[in-house]
Enzyme design. Structure first.
Site, mmCIF file in Angstrom:
data_model
loop_
_atom_site.group_PDB
_atom_site.id
_atom_site.type_symbol
_atom_site.label_atom_id
_atom_site.label_comp_id
_atom_site.label_asym_id
_atom_site.label_seq_id
_atom_site.Cartn_x
_atom_site.Cartn_y
_atom_site.Cartn_z
ATOM 1 N N CYS A 79 -0.564 -70.012 -22.445
ATOM 2 C CA CYS A 79 -0.052 -71.234 -21.805
ATOM 3 C C CYS A 79 1.453 -71.117 -21.596
ATOM 4 C CB CYS A 79 -0.433 -72.468 -22.615
ATOM 5 S SG CYS A 79 -0.263 -73.986 -21.655
ATOM 6 N N HIS A 185 -5.993 -72.217 -22.087
ATOM 7 C CA HIS A 185 -6.089 -72.110 -23.542
ATOM 8 C C HIS A 185 -7.404 -71.429 -23.931
ATOM 9 C CE1 HIS A 185 -2.607 -74.442 -24.817
ATOM 10 N NE2 HIS A 185 -2.769 -75.103 -23.697
ATOM 11 N N GLU A 187 -8.415 -70.570 -26.732
ATOM 12 C CA GLU A 187 -8.926 -71.161 -27.980
ATOM 13 C C GLU A 187 -9.607 -72.500 -27.739
ATOM 14 O OE1 GLU A 187 -5.868 -71.169 -26.955
ATOM 15 O OE2 GLU A 187 -4.768 -72.927 -27.648
#
Lengths: 211, 252
Positions: A79, A185, A187
């Protein structure tokens, strides 16, 4: 061993938990001597470009990251962390980045052919792969989760691994040599995100760094 | 292109999900992490947790909930309720939430939006608005304190103010529709979505899949939130998405 660079910004918790889920050992640190011993770095980041660069400069971590990249250590920016790898950003002024990749972060204009559109680019968008990369081995293009108002432009074409369409061509995965970035992202991007992250850690494992 | 998002909302009190969740497959319908996982598996694009704890202790428990969810799941989530100061935002975001949602506190002190946006970036700050039609004013009015208090703010003015202060997203609840299951408030959603340049999540009134189509096409919403129809398994996220896909709405 992955070193998550803790320079005071970014959601370290979810990145570290994601690594735990795929069973990859990591440390979170702001100490060069500790990060130096790791096999690969992750540079997370949420917030404003200027603040992040200021923190990296104050802690001399920017210099350290550039040195690490130069000696071939894998680095993944996520990011804002990806945007920091580039030359500069136009977020609230013009600020210099780490300069490991060519290009700069600019604001989504919010208008395309006279039509207004929403900024930030927030939500799930589909990846389009442009070339092979260790990061995208054996994964299929699907949706990943983005949240950002600035996007990279002026990147070298051979550094563009995948992009998404949001009124602009949005570089989503970039990579040149041992330097990588993901604008979304991983994750927070379900199975595909985890697979991409796993590919990075696999790449780290397979990369020999001279000490 | 960006897909439209479907967001189940969970009310959490003292660390437990409340308001009759009836998923048959769950061992413990009160465990936020287990429910979050169930919604993730159905294809939820995001989750919202609303902390309705009355006590200070309950609020502290929310941090554990947030850590638990962030540790287990790879989808984004927002936490609202009881966030009154920058310190509250830090607590929740550092525990692993992706966004915080501000409601009453932002109305009482709009600067809070700016403080949060400057510290964490605008993408972390959701401004939640409870809107109710005001016949006299001929437009919608902002309510606070869980819809109990009317304010002197009109919805359209307030969303513009919130956006200029740095809100990254608006969570818009129609009090007129909430719990009615007669469909989202299309006129309200459209008016707000056209008034600002940030994403708008429509909430209140979902009763079936067709209501989601409507709010995305006519209402111009970027995301839609629902609680009871998902909790009671009247429909599922999967079913809603299949319907939307069929109707030509872009979903994940």
């Amino acid at each position: 061993m992955i070193g998550i660079v803790d320079y005071g910004m970014g959601n370290l918790f979810s990145v570290s938990k994601a690594l735990e889920r795929i069973g990859v050992p990591y440390i979170i640190s702001d100490k060069k001597e500790q990060l130096d011993k790791t096999d690969g770095l992750i540079l997370p980041g949420v917030g404003a470009f200027r603040d992040a660069m200021k923190l990296l400069d104050e802690t001399n971590l920017s210099e350290f990251i550039i040195e690490q990249a130069d000696k071939g250590k894998p680095i993944l920016g996520i990011c804002l962390g990806m945007q920091l790898l580039f030359d500069e950003s136009e977020e609230n002024g013009v600020f210099k980045g780490l300069g490991l990749l060519k290009g700069k972060a600019v604001l989504f204009p919010g208008e395309s052919n006279g039509e207004r559109y929403k900024v930030p680019h927030m939500g799930w968008n589909k990846l389009k792969f442009h070339q092979d990369s260790p990061l995208t081995a054996e994964v299929h293009a699907d949706h990943v989760y983005f949240v950002h108002s600035y996007f990279i432009t002026g990147e070298e074409r051979d550094a563009l691994v995948a992009s998404s369409d949001y009124f602009e061509e949005v570089p989503a995965v970039v990579g040149k040599g041992n330097v990588f970035g993901m604008q979304f992202h991983p994750e927070k991007s379900g199975d595909l995100g985890m697979a991409l992250l796993k590919n990075y850690t696999q790449y780290v494992q397979n990369t020999e760094v001279e000490v | 292109m960006l897909t439209k998002r479907i967001i189940p909302c969970l009310d959490v009190k003292e660390g437990r999900v409340v308001k009759g969740i009836q998923f048959v497959e769950l061992r413990d319908a009160g465990d936020p992490v287990e429910l979050a996982r169930a919604y993730d598996q159905q294809g939820a694009d995001e989750l919202v947790f609303l902390d309705i704890s009355a006590s200070h202790e309950g609020r502290k428990t929310m941090v554990d909930v947030v850590q638990g969810v962030a540790a287990e799941l790879a989808i984004p989530f927002t936490v609202g309720g009881g966030i009154n100061a920058l310190e509250d935002m830090k607590r929740i975001l550092r525990a692993g939430a992706d966004k915080v949602s501000l409601n009453t506190a932002a109305v009482l002190r709009p600067e809070l939006i700016r403080e949060g946006a400057e510290y964490f970036g605008t993408q972390c700050i959701v401004v939640a608005i409870d809107a109710k039609w005001d016949e006299e004013a001929g437009t919608w009015r902002v309510y606070t304190h869980g819809g109990r208090k009317s304010t002197d703010k009109l919805v359209i003015d307030w969303v513009k103010e919130a956006a200029s202060l740095g809100a990254g997203e608006i969570l818009l609840t129609s009090m007129d529709r909430d719990g009615e299951k007669s469909g989202f408030n299309i006129a309200l959603t459209k008016a707000v979505s056209e008034a600002v340049n940030i994403p708008v999540i429509a909430s209140g009134g979902a009763g079936g899949s067709e209501h989601f189509t409507e709010v995305f096409t006519e209402g111009k919403a970027d995301a839609a939130l629902a609680a009871s129809i998902f909790h009671y398994e009247e429909t599922s996220v999967k079913e809603v998405k299949a319907h939307l896909k069929n109707e030509g709405v872009n979903v994940r």
